[in-house]
Scaffold this motif. Structure first.
Motif, PDB file in Angstrom:
ATOM      1  N   TRP A  36       5.925 -18.578  18.649  1.00 19.10           N
ATOM      2  CA  TRP A  36       4.720 -19.125  19.300  1.00 19.10           C
ATOM      3  C   TRP A  36       4.967 -19.330  20.791  1.00 19.10           C
ATOM      4  CZ3 TRP A  36       3.449 -23.472  22.076  1.00 19.10           C
ATOM      5  CH2 TRP A  36       2.088 -23.761  22.194  1.00 19.10           C
ATOM      6  N   PHE A  37       6.172 -19.783  21.126  1.00 18.03           N
ATOM      7  CA  PHE A  37       6.537 -20.016  22.531  1.00 18.03           C
ATOM      8  C   PHE A  37       6.396 -18.730  23.344  1.00 18.03           C
ATOM      9  CE2 PHE A  37       8.605 -22.047  26.059  1.00 18.03           C
ATOM     10  CZ  PHE A  37       9.263 -21.021  26.710  1.00 18.03           C
ATOM     11  N   VAL A  38       6.897 -17.627  22.808  1.00 16.64           N
ATOM     12  CA  VAL A  38       6.832 -16.350  23.522  1.00 16.64           C
ATOM     13  C   VAL A  38       5.370 -15.951  23.735  1.00 16.64           C
ATOM     14  CG1 VAL A  38       7.375 -13.884  23.382  1.00 16.64           C
ATOM     15  CG2 VAL A  38       9.086 -15.578  22.696  1.00 16.64           C
ATOM     16  N   LYS A  39       4.577 -16.073  22.691  1.00 20.66           N
ATOM     17  CA  LYS A  39       3.142 -15.727  22.788  1.00 20.66           C
ATOM     18  C   LYS A  39       2.466 -16.603  23.840  1.00 20.66           C
ATOM     19  CE  LYS A  39       0.258 -17.939  20.709  1.00 20.66           C
ATOM     20  NZ  LYS A  39      -0.594 -19.081  21.157  1.00 20.66           N
ATOM     21  N   VAL A 178      16.162 -37.488  30.945  1.00 21.40           N
ATOM     22  CA  VAL A 178      15.347 -36.286  30.759  1.00 21.40           C
ATOM     23  C   VAL A 178      14.820 -36.212  29.328  1.00 21.40           C
ATOM     24  CG1 VAL A 178      15.339 -33.754  30.819  1.00 21.40           C
ATOM     25  CG2 VAL A 178      16.568 -35.042  32.563  1.00 21.40           C
ATOM     26  N   ALA A 179      15.654 -36.561  28.368  1.00 23.09           N
ATOM     27  CA  ALA A 179      15.230 -36.531  26.959  1.00 23.09           C
ATOM     28  C   ALA A 179      14.091 -37.515  26.717  1.00 23.09           C
ATOM     29  CB  ALA A 179      16.412 -36.856  26.053  1.00 23.09           C
ATOM     30  N   GLU A 180      14.175 -38.676  27.314  1.00 21.55           N
ATOM     31  CA  GLU A 180      13.113 -39.675  27.132  1.00 21.55           C
ATOM     32  C   GLU A 180      11.814 -39.231  27.791  1.00 21.55           C
ATOM     33  OE1 GLU A 180      15.162 -43.206  28.424  1.00 21.55           O
ATOM     34  OE2 GLU A 180      15.698 -43.735  26.356  1.00 21.55           O
ATOM     35  N   GLY A 181      11.945 -38.587  28.937  1.00 24.93           N
ATOM     36  CA  GLY A 181      10.744 -38.065  29.598  1.00 24.93           C
ATOM     37  C   GLY A 181      10.108 -36.963  28.776  1.00 24.93           C
ATOM     38  N   ALA A 182      10.941 -36.116  28.208  1.00 24.63           N
ATOM     39  CA  ALA A 182      10.440 -35.007  27.391  1.00 24.63           C
ATOM     40  C   ALA A 182       9.785 -35.524  26.114  1.00 24.63           C
ATOM     41  CB  ALA A 182      11.587 -34.054  27.054  1.00 24.63           C
ATOM     42  N   SER A 183      10.390 -36.537  25.513  1.00 24.78           N
ATOM     43  CA  SER A 183       9.832 -37.122  24.279  1.00 24.78           C
ATOM     44  C   SER A 183       8.488 -37.794  24.553  1.00 24.78           C
ATOM     45  CB  SER A 183      10.800 -38.147  23.695  1.00 24.78           C
ATOM     46  OG  SER A 183      12.031 -37.538  23.382  1.00 24.78           O
ATOM     47  N   GLU A 184       8.409 -38.435  25.709  1.00 21.29           N
ATOM     48  CA  GLU A 184       7.174 -39.101  26.120  1.00 21.29           C
ATOM     49  C   GLU A 184       6.062 -38.057  26.300  1.00 21.29           C
ATOM     50  OE1 GLU A 184       7.068 -42.249  25.894  1.00 21.29           O
ATOM     51  OE2 GLU A 184       4.912 -42.073  26.262  1.00 21.29           O
ATOM     52  N   SER A 185       6.443 -36.951  26.897  1.00 18.28           N
ATOM     53  CA  SER A 185       5.484 -35.873  27.132  1.00 18.28           C
ATOM     54  C   SER A 185       5.000 -35.307  25.800  1.00 18.28           C
ATOM     55  CB  SER A 185       6.182 -34.794  27.968  1.00 18.28           C
ATOM     56  OG  SER A 185       5.261 -33.808  28.341  1.00 18.28           O
ATOM     57  N   LEU A 251       5.275 -29.055  25.228  1.00 15.05           N
ATOM     58  CA  LEU A 251       5.221 -30.037  26.320  1.00 15.05           C
ATOM     59  C   LEU A 251       6.622 -30.552  26.649  1.00 15.05           C
ATOM     60  CD1 LEU A 251       2.018 -32.064  25.341  1.00 15.05           C
ATOM     61  CD2 LEU A 251       2.245 -30.113  26.917  1.00 15.05           C
ATOM     62  N   ALA A 252       7.426 -30.775  25.626  1.00 12.91           N
ATOM     63  CA  ALA A 252       8.792 -31.262  25.841  1.00 12.91           C
ATOM     64  C   ALA A 252       9.649 -30.192  26.504  1.00 12.91           C
ATOM     65  CB  ALA A 252       9.405 -31.692  24.509  1.00 12.91           C
ATOM     66  N   VAL A 253       9.522 -28.955  26.044  1.00 14.38           N
ATOM     67  CA  VAL A 253      10.298 -27.859  26.612  1.00 14.38           C
ATOM     68  C   VAL A 253       9.904 -27.628  28.072  1.00 14.38           C
ATOM     69  CG1 VAL A 253      10.764 -25.358  26.470  1.00 14.38           C
ATOM     70  CG2 VAL A 253      10.783 -26.756  24.400  1.00 14.38           C
TER      71      VAL A 253
END
Ligand code: DDK
Ligand code: ZN
Ligand code: ZN
Ligand code: ZN
Length: 264
Positions: A36-39, A178-185, A251-253
């Motif tokens: 799905w990411f590639v698409k 960064v992990a916390e920001g990504a999780s929040e996102s 969103l996290a990626v």
């Protein structure tokens, strides 16, 4: 080893992110996400400003199904299979856990030397051809690979080194931030709650992992995702949750990728 390379063509070497899915055969939501990411990346390039900037400035290597033989086996024989399908004369059991087979604290803790165990570390580091191929690729591209992301399920966790020791990584506070920001996102879309932290204390000690190995090689931003859910369906995540899981994970990626872009 077939890796997809996403990114604007460039004569000079661009910095890159490496993402793999399907290291564990039964975690079907993982290859679904990479596909799905590639698409999504290619269909939003040019319209989504962040994806456009990412693919203009960096390359994203995607390995959609790390453990192909294991994944096939879950479709044909045993839905709950986890390991590779390597055979060894003299052993009655098949396969090793590819996420215990990397040369990072190999087979010291949270792994088994019993070939019949689901966390069998293998007969030696990189004994599994799939692991050797990925390790060789990342070693070869070491100068340009700035982030490593490996997608698993389930538990809703965003993990980073270390899992082979309880020692904190040198970059612990940055990786946690960064992990916390990504999780929040991620949570902002459907409210899905993730826990962030070092593998050893956040999930369990586990030596020989791809994330720890990449980190020790020098790939600072190294993360393991455990996607949905928290146990209701587990590895058998219903089809209706594939799309929302992919959307929130994106969103996290993207958060991690944007941070890497700004900070390398
Ligand atoms: N490097 C190990 C990260 C923590 C464990 C991850 C899970 C995913 Se199913 C595992 O490999 O058991
Ligand atoms: Zn099938
Ligand atoms: Zn896994
Ligand atoms: Zn898992």
């Amino acid at each position: 080893m077939t890796v997809l390379k996403l990114g604007r063509k460039s004569s000079s070497a661009k910095n890159a992110i490496f993402m793999d899915c399907g290291i564990h055969a039964r975690e079907w939501i993982s290859p679904a996400f990479c596909q799905w990411f590639v698409k999504e990346a290619l269909s939003t390039y040019g319209s989504d400003s962040q994806m456009t900037s990412l693919l203009d400035q960096m390359d994203v290597y995607v390995l959609p199904v790390f453990n192909i033989d294991g994944y096939d086996f879950t479709h044909k024989s045993n839905r709950m299979w986890r390991k590779t399908r390597s055979m060894r004369s003299g052993s009655s059991c098949v396969g090793a856990d590819p996420n215990r087979n990397f040369n990072a604290g190999w087979c010291t803790l949270g792994a088994s030397s019993n070939p019949c165990s689901d966390t069998f570390c293998g007969y030696s580091p990189e004994s599994e051809i799939e692991v050797k191929n990925v390790a060789n690729f990342i070693r070869k591209h070491k100068p340009t690979i700035k982030a490593y992301i490996t997608i698993h399920s389930y538990s809703q966790l965003l993990l980073f080194p270390y899992s082979y020791t309880y020692e904190l990584a040198a970059d612990h506070s940055e990786l946690l931030k960064v992990a916390e920001g990504a999780s929040e996102s991620l949570r902002s879309l459907y409210g899905t709650r993730y826990t962030s932290g070092p593998g050893a204390t956040t999930i369990y000690p586990a030596a020989g992992g791809s994330d720890d190995w990449a980190y020790d090689l020098g790939v600072k931003y190294s993360y393991t995702f455990e996607l949905r859910d928290t146990g209701r369906y587990g590895f058998l995540l219903p089809e209706s949750q594939i799309q929302p899981t992919c959307e929130e994970t994106m969103l996290a990626v993207k958060y991690i990728a944007a941070y890497v872009q700004k900070n390398i």
